[in-house]
Design a protein around this motif. Structure first.
Motif, PDB file in Angstrom:
ATOM      1  N   LEU A   6     -30.128 -29.706 -11.590  1.00  0.00           N
ATOM      2  CA  LEU A   6     -30.655 -29.737 -10.240  1.00  0.00           C
ATOM      3  C   LEU A   6     -32.138 -30.096 -10.246  1.00  0.00           C
ATOM      4  O   LEU A   6     -32.610 -30.902  -9.452  1.00  0.00           O
ATOM      5  N   LEU A   7     -32.860 -29.467 -11.207  1.00  0.00           N
ATOM      6  CA  LEU A   7     -34.290 -29.745 -11.305  1.00  0.00           C
ATOM      7  C   LEU A   7     -34.524 -31.200 -11.675  1.00  0.00           C
ATOM      8  O   LEU A   7     -35.417 -31.840 -11.142  1.00  0.00           O
TER       9      LEU A   7
ATOM     10  N   LEU B 338     -32.193 -23.142  -1.824  1.00  0.00           N
ATOM     11  CA  LEU B 338     -33.190 -22.255  -2.430  1.00  0.00           C
ATOM     12  C   LEU B 338     -34.277 -23.045  -3.147  1.00  0.00           C
ATOM     13  O   LEU B 338     -35.460 -22.742  -3.034  1.00  0.00           O
ATOM     14  N   LEU B 339     -33.848 -24.087  -3.849  1.00  0.00           N
ATOM     15  CA  LEU B 339     -34.804 -24.899  -4.583  1.00  0.00           C
ATOM     16  C   LEU B 339     -35.824 -25.512  -3.625  1.00  0.00           C
ATOM     17  O   LEU B 339     -37.034 -25.444  -3.840  1.00  0.00           O
ATOM     18  N   VAL B 343     -39.862 -24.680  -3.730  1.00  0.00           N
ATOM     19  CA  VAL B 343     -40.857 -25.737  -3.965  1.00  0.00           C
ATOM     20  C   VAL B 343     -41.746 -25.925  -2.732  1.00  0.00           C
ATOM     21  O   VAL B 343     -42.974 -26.019  -2.838  1.00  0.00           O
ATOM     22  N   ALA B 344     -41.127 -25.907  -1.551  1.00  0.00           N
ATOM     23  CA  ALA B 344     -41.922 -26.078  -0.330  1.00  0.00           C
ATOM     24  C   ALA B 344     -42.879 -24.914  -0.146  1.00  0.00           C
ATOM     25  O   ALA B 344     -44.024 -25.097   0.275  1.00  0.00           O
ATOM     26  N   LEU B 483     -42.308 -15.810   3.935  1.00  0.00           N
ATOM     27  CA  LEU B 483     -42.166 -16.377   5.278  1.00  0.00           C
ATOM     28  C   LEU B 483     -41.792 -17.848   5.191  1.00  0.00           C
ATOM     29  O   LEU B 483     -40.895 -18.317   5.899  1.00  0.00           O
ATOM     30  N   VAL B 484     -42.479 -18.583   4.306  1.00  0.00           N
ATOM     31  CA  VAL B 484     -42.216 -20.026   4.220  1.00  0.00           C
ATOM     32  C   VAL B 484     -40.807 -20.286   3.658  1.00  0.00           C
ATOM     33  O   VAL B 484     -40.053 -21.089   4.200  1.00  0.00           O
ATOM     34  N   ILE B 485     -40.448 -19.579   2.586  1.00  0.00           N
ATOM     35  CA  ILE B 485     -39.101 -19.802   2.014  1.00  0.00           C
ATOM     36  C   ILE B 485     -38.045 -19.567   3.075  1.00  0.00           C
ATOM     37  O   ILE B 485     -37.162 -20.400   3.302  1.00  0.00           O
ATOM     38  N   VAL B 486     -38.157 -18.423   3.745  1.00  0.00           N
ATOM     39  CA  VAL B 486     -37.129 -18.079   4.722  1.00  0.00           C
ATOM     40  C   VAL B 486     -37.099 -19.100   5.853  1.00  0.00           C
ATOM     41  O   VAL B 486     -36.034 -19.496   6.326  1.00  0.00           O
TER      42      VAL B 486
END
Lengths: 334, 546
Positions: A6-7, B338-339, B343-344, B483-486
């Motif tokens: 995935l990475l 999730l990835l 990353v974001a 907060l950002v992930i969610v």
């Protein structure tokens, strides 16, 4: 292992453009029709011909804006969407090109495609009246227009005017009666409402089944889906306007983009979609009506019986869509 | 002679580098906003006139009541719960500390659908009610203002809760003890000392809530509740005028800008530098007897209504929809979702940290505005922002491709769009506000005397951030990160518009099923989505408790 892959994928997509979109024997479709309704059909096509079909789904308006922004560089070959109004808008803004195909012309009835052949209906969506079988409606049910009569006071259930299906329905009322009379009809509907308009057809159907109101206007496949889950519901179809202009017809359909890279293959796919092999699935998966009348109906759809459809060319819905929305706002149809 | 001169230039150049980076970041945000504002050059007079004559007045009233209602409710819920778990001790406190953040994992559109599905006439609640004697003809209208306020507040209060809780914790209890010694009752001490001190945190929480409420389209459309955002969508998808939609959206941006200016002015009059030491077990206010029971029950009630019951309903739908069929597997969507979120969030929080640092080291009015401006993307409906991002990217891409063709005669295909880079940038532009809000509130709590002390030892720039600020900012950064992930996990329109082929996330799957109202089938990806965002929430809350 999976995370690693995935990475790696992530790293690749960060830097590598989607260059393989240009690969040969691959058709790119922008679709506002849901994945679960198109995926099995495209898979079948790939299996049969070896031609890959790549697609991305989103709202019709968003995809159209995407096509416009991408201009000549768009990766999309086909724009597939629901509602004639959306198809008309796409053609009107120049992102589709006309195509000559004997096969499409003979498979798709003339009123269900663009007069200039920039888009073709691929499945028919009849927007009709559904009523509660326990309600006494026998002499009250006749037409869309009739639902505006006094004797429907507090008995009508509707979906929101923000849904394009209702905008197209009102556009067809404008086409047959003129704007003034259409507005009186819509005002009548609003004053007959049993409750505030619902956000979707299914909720409107459930409200009628629960006896909140006696009848509603929906696309038939929503009833089909609901009845497959809960066959005990006291709901039945009524085909309106049989003595006048017929049932309101809409489509989901597709057209060739103006800057398609893979024009030949895209046309072949469109032709195949209108043919008997694909039509059964294209309409059947969602319990819609096929445009190609050589194809048998899905059994539940068959059980609703035959009806007379409105022969009006559906591109009118697009031309009159803005007028229809304005009219509904004036009539305070939420 | 030359040496001091060099030193001087070195000294003045240094902040400029940071400044430059901050300006670049703000410019990145500015592009989509500018694209949207550019629409004002060609006013769509006809559509405006039509909206003005017919629906605009009611849209504005609706929007006003929705925003006020949600702000009042989220303040009451968020601050009271933040105070209870942050400064008091009662049975179950450590469980509720993280359980109360869980509702954040439920997107407002999912919550709205569950609520309408269960509570409307045809749902199980009213159907059951009608079987009771005396209630046969009872009809309760639930698609009304109070209920949409309730639904949105239940999903949005965690923003205020998380931030106010970390404010109460970082205040330490010395102040409260001092206030009590001076003869204030616990209530008076809370209202006159703790609450005013927590205002910057509460204000940033509320700013997030207000922006989310203004930008929401999903939840309000399920209630068929017309707000300003509805008009934006009507202009675009109904009248097919992206121009008019962008014009309406610029009004929303102007409003958000006004809001942040007012907030900045109000806040600039205050300074807050706490001890940054958390309230340890000994210094918490110990609740006993009826008060302890009341606190536990209150927290439990909120967790039940805002999280347990909705999730149970989703599970019921999954079971109903499954029948005898095997359930589809969403593993690859979960990992992609999730990835992207992680990353974001990394990207956004690093950028937020940079902005916050620049604001701290040179707190000029210009820099204050720069930071405020960089967070404006949050107030825009996602779809509109997505267009603002997509148009310049597509334009740039077309020109790059032309250039490649002319100069190197290579047919490259799309260079930028359709890559994850664009998607991640878009997330950053949209979610800078939650990242920056929590990091900057913590940054404000660090006393400037620390920086002065550090600079005596020659510690500046990156070194200052990494060895002095970062350890003190841990909680703020973690909060921003969650907060950002969610938010990214829940995000729909930008994901739909900018995702590369094959990068479907859970939100995309939910969109697929819900766009034709197949909510029961969407229950499964919705559950996956909720559990995917719970993982980071729990991990990070645990971490912040240490």
């Amino acid at each position: 292992m999976k995370i690693k892959a995935l990475l790696a994928g992530l790293a690749m997509s960060m830097v590598l453009p989607a260059a393989n979109a240009l690969a040969q024997d691959e058709i790119v479709v922008y679709s506002a029709r849901n994945e679960h309704l198109i995926k099995p059909i495209f898979e079948k096509y790939t299996e049969k011909t070896g031609v890959k079909v790549k697609y991305i789904t989103d709202d019709a308006g968003v995809l159209l804006e995407k096509l416009k922004a991408e201009g000549t560089r768009t990766p999309a070959d086909i724009y597939l969407t629901v509602d004639a109004g959306n198809l008309w808008q796409a053609a009107d803004s120049g992102v589709l090109q006309p195509l000559e195909s004997e096969e499409l012309n003979s498979n798709v009835p003339a009123n269900l495609r663009d007069p200039e052949n920039r888009w073709f209906g691929l499945s028919v969506r009849a927007r009709t009246i559904v009523y509660n079988t326990n309600a006494d409606v026998a002499d009250k049910l006749q037409s869309y227009e009739g639902l505006a009569d006094e004797n429907w006071k507090g008995r009508l259930v509707l979906r929101t005017s923000k849904k394009v299906y209702n905008q197209s329905l009102v556009a067809s009322l404008i086409a047959s009666h003129g704007e003034e009379k259409a507005e009186t009809i819509v005002e009548g509907w609003v004053s007959n409402l049993a409750t505030a308009p619902f956000s979707n057809d299914t909720k409107a159907l459930e409200a009628v089944a629960a006896g909140i109101g006696d009848a509603t206007i929906v696309n038939t496949y929503y009833l089909g889906r609901l009845m497959k889950q809960k066959p005990e519901l006291p709901l039945a179809i009524f085909w309106p306007n049989q003595k006048t202009d017929g049932v309101h017809m809409n489509v989901s359909g597709a057209g060739l983009t103006a800057h398609a890279k893979n024009k030949g293959e895209a046309i072949k796919l469109l032709e195949w979609l209108s043919g008997p092999e694909a039509q059964a699935d294209f309409a059947g998966l969602n319990m819609e009506y096929p445009v190609n009348d050589s194809v048998a109906l899905e059994p539940l759809v068959q059980s609703w019986g035959s009806f007379k459809g409105n022969p009006l060319n559906i591109s009118v819905y697009g031309e009159l869509q803005a007028d229809a929305i304005k009219l509904m706002d004036r009539a305070q149809y939420k | 002679m030359t040496k001091p001169h060099l030193l001087l230039t070195f000294h003045t150049f240094r902040p400029d580098g940071w400044q430059l980076a901050a300006c670049l970041l703000a410019a990145l945000v500015a592009v989509p906003v500018a694209v949207i504002f550019a629409s004002l050059l060609h006013p769509e007079k006809e559509i405006w006139a039509h909206l003005g004559q017919t629906v605009l007045a009611s849209l504005l009233t609706n929007t006003f009541w929705l925003c006020s209602g949600v702000m009042v409710c989220t303040t009451l819920l968020g601050v009271s719960l933040g105070w209870l778990t942050g400064a008091c001790s009662f049975p179950g406190r450590s469980f509720f500390t993280w359980a109360l953040t869980l509702p954040m994992a439920i997107p407002a559109y999912v919550m709205a659908f569950i609520f309408v599905g269960v509570m409307d006439f045809t749902g199980p609640f009213q159907t059951l009610l009608r079987t009771l004697p005396g209630f046969e003809r009872t009809i309760i209208e639930v698609r009304t203002t109070p209920f949409i306020v309730l639904v949105m507040s239940l999903t949005l209060y965690p923003y205020v809760y998380l931030l106010s809780r970390s404010a109460f914790m970082s205040q330490g209890n010395k102040l409260m003890e001092a206030a009590r010694t001076l003869g204030l009752s616990p209530w008076a001490a809370f209202f006159r000392v703790a609450l005013p001190m927590a205002r910057p945190w509460i204000a940033s929480g509320l700013a997030l809530v207000l922006m989310e409420t203004l930008a929401d389209f999903g939840a309000v459309s399920i209630f068929n509740f017309d707000t300003f955002t509805t008009a934006i969508y009507k202009a675009w998808f109904g009248f097919f005028s992206i121009q008019a939609a962008a014009q309406l959206a610029s009004i929303l941006v102007l409003f958000a800008m006004m809001l942040v200016l007012v907030e900045a002015l109000y806040r600039s009059r205050m300074r807050y530098h706490g001890s940054a030491r958390g309230g340890s077990a000994q210094t918490r206010i110990r609740l006993t007897g009826a008060r302890a029971v009341a606190a536990t029950l209150f927290c439990f009630f909120i967790v039940a209504v805002a999280f347990i019951l909705p999730v149970l309903q989703l599970i019921i739908w999954v079971i109903e929809a499954a029948g005898n069929n095997s359930l589809p597997n969403y593993n690859s969507e979960v990992s992609r979702t999730l990835l992207l979120g992680i990353v974001a969030a990394l990207l956004t929080c690093s950028a937020a940290l940079l902005l916050s640092y620049v604001k701290r080291t040179s707190p000029t009015r210009g820099n204050m505005l720069l930071c405020k401006f960089a967070t404006i993307g949050y107030a825009l409906p996602g779809t509109v922002l997505a267009v603002g991002i997509f148009l310049p990217i597509a334009w740039l891409d077309n020109h790059l491709q032309n250039l490649m063709e002319v100069m190197f005669t290579i047919e490259t295909g799309p260079i930028l769009h359709g890559t994850l880079l664009v998607m991640l940038l878009a997330y950053m532009i949209r979610f800078m506000a939650p990242g920056f809000g929590s990091i900057d509130s913590s940054m404000q709590a660090i006393s400037p005397s620390l920086d002065e002390a550090a600079s005596i030892y020659g510690i500046r720039g990156l070194k200052l951030i990494s060895s002095v600020h970062l350890p003190l900012l841990k909680k703020g950064i973690l909060t921003g990160f969650i907060l950002v992930i969610v938010d990214v996990v829940k995000e729909m329109p930008i994901t739909l518009m900018t995702r590369p082929f094959g990068w479907d996330t859970l939100a995309v799957k939910i969109y697929e099923l819900t766009s034709e109202a197949e909510w029961e089938r969407a229950a499964l990806p919705a559950l996956y989505l909720i559990f995917a965002s719970i993982i980071p929430v729990i991990l990070l809350i645990r971490q912040s408790e240490k």
